[in-house]
Design a protein around this motif. Structure first.
Motif, PDB file in Angstrom:
ATOM      1  N   LEU A   1       0.808  -1.370  -0.078  1.00  0.00           N
ATOM      2  CA  LEU A   1      -0.070  -0.032   0.053  1.00  0.00           C
ATOM      3  C   LEU A   1       0.873   1.458   0.039  1.00  0.00           C
ATOM      4  CD1 LEU A   1      -2.957  -1.250   2.671  1.00  0.00           C
ATOM      5  CD2 LEU A   1      -2.917  -1.039   0.098  1.00  0.00           C
TER       6      LEU A   1
ATOM      7  N   ASP B   1       1.859   2.265  -3.491  1.00  0.00           N
ATOM      8  CA  ASP B   1       0.729   2.460  -4.350  1.00  0.00           C
ATOM      9  C   ASP B   1       0.488   1.417  -5.280  1.00  0.00           C
ATOM     10  OD1 ASP B   1      -0.087   4.929  -3.212  1.00  0.00           O
ATOM     11  OD2 ASP B   1       1.527   6.002  -4.499  1.00  0.00           O
TER      12      ASP B   1
ATOM     13  N   PRO C   1      -1.613  -1.081  -7.315  1.00  0.00           N
ATOM     14  CA  PRO C   1      -2.995  -1.054  -7.629  1.00  0.00           C
ATOM     15  C   PRO C   1      -3.664  -2.303  -6.771  1.00  0.00           C
ATOM     16  CG  PRO C   1      -1.816  -2.021  -9.504  1.00  0.00           C
ATOM     17  CD  PRO C   1      -0.548  -1.419  -8.409  1.00  0.00           C
TER      18      PRO C   1
ATOM     19  N   ILE D   1      -4.559   4.069   4.934  1.00  0.00           N
ATOM     20  CA  ILE D   1      -4.369   4.106   3.459  1.00  0.00           C
ATOM     21  C   ILE D   1      -5.762   3.719   2.734  1.00  0.00           C
ATOM     22  CG2 ILE D   1      -2.983   3.215   1.614  1.00  0.00           C
ATOM     23  CD1 ILE D   1      -0.652   3.260   3.627  1.00  0.00           C
TER      24      ILE D   1
ATOM     25  N   SER E   1      -8.105   6.540   2.827  1.00  0.00           N
ATOM     26  CA  SER E   1      -7.837   7.685   1.857  1.00  0.00           C
ATOM     27  C   SER E   1      -7.713   7.480   0.416  1.00  0.00           C
ATOM     28  CB  SER E   1      -6.283   8.174   2.039  1.00  0.00           C
ATOM     29  OG  SER E   1      -5.370   7.110   2.090  1.00  0.00           O
ATOM     30  N   ARG E   2      -7.420   6.326  -0.060  1.00  0.00           N
ATOM     31  CA  ARG E   2      -7.660   5.727  -1.402  1.00  0.00           C
ATOM     32  C   ARG E   2      -8.957   5.144  -1.932  1.00  0.00           C
ATOM     33  NH1 ARG E   2      -2.456   1.848  -2.684  1.00  0.00           N
ATOM     34  NH2 ARG E   2      -3.728   1.725  -4.449  1.00  0.00           N
TER      35      ARG E   2
ATOM     36  N   LEU F   1     -10.219   2.256  -1.278  1.00  0.00           N
ATOM     37  CA  LEU F   1     -10.086   0.903  -1.590  1.00  0.00           C
ATOM     38  C   LEU F   1     -11.329   0.019  -0.998  1.00  0.00           C
ATOM     39  CD1 LEU F   1      -6.523   0.106  -0.838  1.00  0.00           C
ATOM     40  CD2 LEU F   1      -7.487   0.913  -3.221  1.00  0.00           C
TER      41      LEU F   1
END
Length: 326
Positions: free
Chosen positions: A91, A94, A96, A118, A121-122, A124
């Motif tokens: 993570l 970055d 995917p 994380i 924030s992304r 996911l």
């Protein structure tokens, strides 16, 4: 005589198992045992909530199932990263992510808190699942209650790399790998390619590393900017590059000349890098227009693909800067 309690065998001996002992309170074999707290509705077999949760997991599995022809490493396969340290590192790099799996009622620590931060924030997709489901997703690997799946990597076509370079009016620079099976080496080459302005990396379909989580992490984010193409036949792809006007230069310890003295570095170039041990294959070597070497001291046998590609790309960039724009 009936009722004669003095008859031999008529009296009950102390300590027999017939009947309950006064004051026992239901202890020993017939004691009443608690079943623990009432399970959640989602965990009760046959409950409406349990059926809904099972249906949601099944739908998520179908969505996250590997698609035919994709894959991050081998065609048709999806990669899973398991374990708290491995997931945190992926993570941070970055990598995917298709889905993040986390065990129900997982013991939280600094790594889990960072993973959740994380992931939030992304944006996911986070799937809470029982540990048995995580065992299935990870194939029995040690997951420590957390795992993530990667989407199939979308490889480019080798011809698209050259076309994109010509479309932007730039002198094409492509890196091709022959027999490089370590994903970390592939990631390092992708990183060097991005640093020196190469337009992409080509790998053969067989006997080659693919864009796995390890390659993504080693590329330090460069894989998101530099395309990787997959060639069914590398020698054929190199001949197609020659037809398109590219000068194919191979790296080998027994090369004809030092790369710094090689001609045509300022021309459209495809740089071919072999594995550290075996180098380039015979047919790929014969396809090259020129085979060059990197001068190193005799005490060192060879450089790995990542380092060799970086040195060669630097020399190509330097030669182009000296000759100026074409």
């Amino acid at each position: 005589m009936a009722g004669n309690s003095q008859r031999r065998g008529a009296m009950r001996k102390t300590g027999t198992k017939k009947g309950m002992v006064v004051g026992s309170g239901g202890q020993r074999r017939k004691a009443l045992k608690g079943k623990g707290p009432t399970p959640k509705a989602e965990e009760r077999t046959g409950h409406v909530a349990a059926r809904k949760a099972a249906a949601s997991r099944k739908a998520a599995e179908k969505e996250n199932a590997p698609r035919r022809g994709g894959g991050t490493g081998r065609p048709g396969t999806a990669e899973t990263v398991a374990g708290r340290n491995a997931v945190v590192e992926a993570l941070r790099a970055d990598v995917p992510v298709k889905a993040l799996y986390m065990a129900e009622r997982i013991d939280s620590d600094d790594r889990i808190r960072e993973i959740l931060k994380i992931a939030t924030s992304r944006g996911l997709p986070l799937l809470e699942a029982p540990r048995s489901e995580l065992d299935r997703v990870t194939g029995g690997a040690v997951h420590q209650g957390v795992a993530l799946t990667l989407p199939p990597y979308e490889y480019a076509d080798p011809a698209d790399l050259v076309a994109a370079a010509f479309d932007t009016g730039e002198v094409p620079l492509i890196v091709a790998l022959d027999g490089v099976t370590d994903p970390r080496n592939l990631g390092a080459v992708v990183r060097s390619a991005a640093a020196f302005g190469a337009h992409g990396v080509v790998v053969p379909e067989r006997r080659s590393a693919g864009m796995t989580a390890g390659a993504w992490k080693t590329s330090a984010g460069a894989a998101a900017r530099t395309p990787v193409a997959k060639a069914t036949n590398l020698a054929r792809a190199l001949r197609a590059y020659q037809d398109a006007g590219l000068f194919v230069i191979g790296l080998d310890g027994d090369g004809e000349t030092d790369i710094a003295e090689a001609r045509a570095l300022d021309q459209p170039v495809c740089l071919v890098v072999g594995s550290e041990g075996a180098g380039m294959s015979r047919i790929v070597t014969e396809t090259c227009d020129l085979v060059v070497r990197i001068p190193i001291v005799s005490s060192v046998e060879s450089l790995n693909a990542g380092v060799a590609a970086g040195v060669a790309l630097y020399e190509i960039t330097r030669a182009r800067s000296v000759s100026g724009p074409r």
